[in-house]
Design an enzyme around this catalytic site. Structure first.
Site, mmCIF file in Angstrom:
data_model
loop_
_atom_site.group_PDB
_atom_site.id
_atom_site.type_symbol
_atom_site.label_atom_id
_atom_site.label_comp_id
_atom_site.label_asym_id
_atom_site.label_seq_id
_atom_site.Cartn_x
_atom_site.Cartn_y
_atom_site.Cartn_z
ATOM 1 C CB CYS A 110 -7.870 6.718 -1.727
ATOM 2 S SG CYS A 110 -6.328 6.346 -2.574
ATOM 3 N NE ARG B 193 -2.970 4.836 -6.736
ATOM 4 C CZ ARG B 193 -2.001 4.429 -7.550
ATOM 5 N NH1 ARG B 193 -2.301 3.876 -8.711
ATOM 6 N NH2 ARG B 193 -0.731 4.581 -7.206
ATOM 7 C CD GLU C 158 0.577 9.351 0.407
ATOM 8 O OE1 GLU C 158 1.494 8.492 0.336
ATOM 9 O OE2 GLU C 158 -0.160 9.649 -0.546
ATOM 10 C CG ASP D 208 1.730 4.394 0.992
ATOM 11 O OD1 ASP D 208 1.199 4.204 -0.112
ATOM 12 O OD2 ASP D 208 1.431 5.363 1.722
ATOM 13 C CB SER E 30 -1.196 21.898 6.333
ATOM 14 O OG SER E 30 -1.888 22.529 7.383
#
Length: 662
Positions: free
Chosen positions: A2, A50, A78, A101, A372
């Site tokens: 976000c 969001r 996250e 979460d 990544s």
């Protein structure tokens, strides 16, 4: 993932709406505002954009509150251990209205207060407004490694924060002004080390820190650090045992970071780090793994220190049974570069920014989340400067006359531009200038792109007078904090605490968010990183001398999982063809933006010095491609932010006014 923003005693709902709107690219799925004005006239507001990843329903709307509306949170990131934390909290009587979460963080703070951050494993930047006492408290935090950004401005009883600087610039009284000491650092390193920014009075909350703002006082606290053992520490575990545990911990990290309610994929350069992530993804899921490989046409790749053969990625994807999309791009860099400068907020003269944006832009057509390999080099020692340390130590044992001769020969080498040896020559020249120094000064010098003498010749008289600080002061302080450790571990500490959050993680966040993509970094799992720092000896990270193997223990861990051509692939950057662009596509832009008249107007640099860099580069006498890219990026940044040109890059979106009332 976000875009967050917030205000204390500055601005109003309209200001908060502007801050939220300018970050639409960070969260196109939903927006929200919450604010409250108190009887004493004080004001607090939170904003959110969001990008829905977990629990796509409306119950994930932010800002989010608890049942009695005494706690409000806006959150970016996250948390990968949120399921375990949720189960623990439910056993203590907490009830959840969503499967996000976000709500876990809110309940954990309700249960444990500021210590909640010590329980989180993930990437995050969040703010919680706590109304449970007479004096409201704002609690803000940034994750352990600084994967997610947190910018703020603080003056008296006024406090404002956001995921991006451009949101802070929507607040009256927060102006875009150049910070001279930060410019001094930018010209030294290509970027500005945290916690400073290129903007005066705008700072970054350091990684691994939280802050409490209460009654006009801001108190910042470090809650986590990366700990290395003493240099004399005796490591007891065998190489085979360590390799096996690293493999299992890494697999667990990748699996944890694949939790998503939207499509997920991965970068695949065919380098060790991205290949290892893809291989583990393939092991832990039965679903098709989508991978994305970016490449430029061959004319761009000649002489660049990137993987010249995209077929390596194609072969690996086929071997692993993955779906690989090769993205060959030939961008209009003249149009693209100003846009990316706007998205970056601060000038960062690393051309990898362009490649990162392009691969995220194309991948977004299929995936919202990408994994990544950022962090692998900092964790396991994968950079050439780590090897250069050992060479430098041996070099210093040579007699002075021999070193003088070597340095004279190396400094006279041609640039070898247009060949695959260009990067090696650049490294050799840099090492020759610093190899006789002590190890700390040598490490710092190997991170520098314009040294003190060059900057003295570059700065105008007026600018030189205000720029007397030591640009490497953060590096020296970091070395002092880990002086007990082996020097390789000291270098890894600096890379993890300064280089990685200030550059690599910053541009990965900004360039992915520019395309509304979330990038996750499994190497920076907190438990994995702590295990590697405490348990892997230096000689299992860099092994050998004349031709040392970097990331040795991780290569050992991936044996049997990755093919030999990947395990023995030389280090290659995630870069872009700067040399070619400067000679062709950007030639006119360079002459325009870095003209003597423009430089004279800015008053920062001597026009003749900048012109000498350009002329020597074009004549092939010296490779100044990085330095010219620095000057060009800086001028674009000043035009975009200092000259008021930023508005033209804002997206045409409706005003977000979905409001949660207190």
């Amino acid at each position: 993932m976000c875009g967050i923003s917030g205000l204390v005693n500055c601005g109003d709902r309209e200001t908060l709406a502007r801050m939220t709107r300018v970050q639409t690219h960070r969260g196109p799925d939903d927006s929200g505002l919450w604010d409250r004005k108190f009887p004493d006239g004080s004001y607090i507001g939170l904003g959110s954009r969001r990008l829905a990843i977990l629990d796509l329903s409306s119950v994930g709307h932010m800002p989010m509150c608890n049942e009695d509306r005494t706690l409000w949170i806006t959150y970016n990131g996250e948390i990968y251990n949120f399921v375990e934390l949720r189960s623990e909290l439910e056993s203590k009587g907490h009830r959840f209205a969503s499967h996000t979460d976000t709500e876990v963080i809110l309940r954990l703070y309700e249960q444990e207060g500021p210590d909640c951050v010590k329980r989180l494993n993930g990437m995050f930047a969040f703010a919680i407004c706590d109304l449970r006492s007479v004096v409201p408290t704002l609690f803000v935090a940034r994750d352990h490694f600084g994967v997610k950004p947190f910018y703020y401005s603080y003056a008296g009883n006024r406090f404002a924060f956001a995921s991006e600087v451009k949101a802070l610039l929507q607040v009256d009284g927060i102006d875009a002004e150049l910070e001279p000491e930060s410019l001094h650092q930018y010209l030294t390193f290509l970027w500005v080390p945290d916690p400073k920014t290129m903007f005066r009075r705008i700072l970054k909350l350091p990684a691994g820190h939280y802050a409490i703002f209460r009654a006009g006082e801001l108190k910042i606290t470090q809650y986590w650090d990366l700990i290395f053992p003493d240099a004399s520490h005796q490591y007891a575990r065998s190489e085979a045992d360590l390799a096996e545990e690293i493999r299992e911990r890494f697999r667990h990290s990748v699996e944890a970071q694949m939790v998503s309610d939207v499509p997920i994929g991965a970068f695949l350069s065919a380098g060790l780090d991205s290949s290892s992530i893809v291989a583990m993804m393939r092991q832990v899921t039965k679903q098709t793994v989508r991978t994305y490989t970016i490449t430029f046409p061959k004319k761009y790749r000649v002489g660049e220190t990137t993987l010249d053969d995209p077929e390596v990625a194609t072969r690996l994807a086929h071997r692993l049974g993955c779906e690989n999309q090769r993205i060959e791009v030939e961008p209009d860099v003249t149009d693209l570069l100003p846009k990316l400068v706007w998205h970056m907020d601060e000038p960062a003269a690393d051309p990898a920014i362009i490649a990162a944006y392009l691969v995220c832009r194309e991948a977004r057509k299929q995936a919202t989340v990408l994994l990544s390999g950022v962090g692998g080099d900092e964790l396991f020692a994968g950079y050439r400067k780590h090897v250069a340390h050992y060479w430098g130590e041996a070099y210093r044992r040579l007699p002075l006359f021999a070193r003088t001769r070597v340095e004279s020969v190396v400094s006279a080498l041609p640039t070898l531009r247009g060949t695959s040896l260009k990067g090696n020559v650049r490294l050799a020249k840099k090492m020759a200038r610093s190899a006789s120094s002590d190890r700390i000064e040598r490490f710092i010098a190997n991170c520098v792109y314009l040294d003190d003498a060059q900057k003295i010749g570059l700065y105008s008289d007026e600018f030189h007078a205000v720029c007397r600080s030591d640009p490497a002061a953060p590096h020296r302080l970091a070395f002092e904090r880990v002086k007990h450790a082996d020097f390789l571990h000291q270098m890894l500490y600096l890379d993890s605490k300064i280089f990685m959050p200030s550059l690599n993680l910053t541009y990965n966040d900004k360039m992915s968010m520019a395309s509304s993509v979330e990038v996750r970094v499994p190497f920076l799992d907190r438990d994995l990183a702590e295990f590697v720092a405490r348990n892997i000896p230096p000689n299992l990270k860099v092994k050998g001398f004349l031709r040392p193997t970097t990331k040795y223990i991780f290569r050992r861990a991936m044996q049997g999982i990755l093919p030999q051509e990947v395990l023995h692939q030389p280090k290659a950057g995630f870069a872009a063809p700067v040399d070619y662009w400067l000679a062709h596509d950007l030639r006119e832009m360079v002459d325009d933006l870095l003209s003597p008249q423009q430089l004279q107007m800015r008053g920062l640099f001597r026009p003749g010095t900048v012109r000498r860099y350009i002329d020597e580069h074009r004549a092939g006498r010296n490779d100044w491609s990085v330095q010219i890219w620095q000057f060009l990026t800086l001028e674009l940044w000043m035009r975009t932010f200092l000259d008021g040109g930023a508005q033209k890059f804002e997206l045409e979106t409706p005003d977000p006014r979905q409001v949660a009332t207190a």
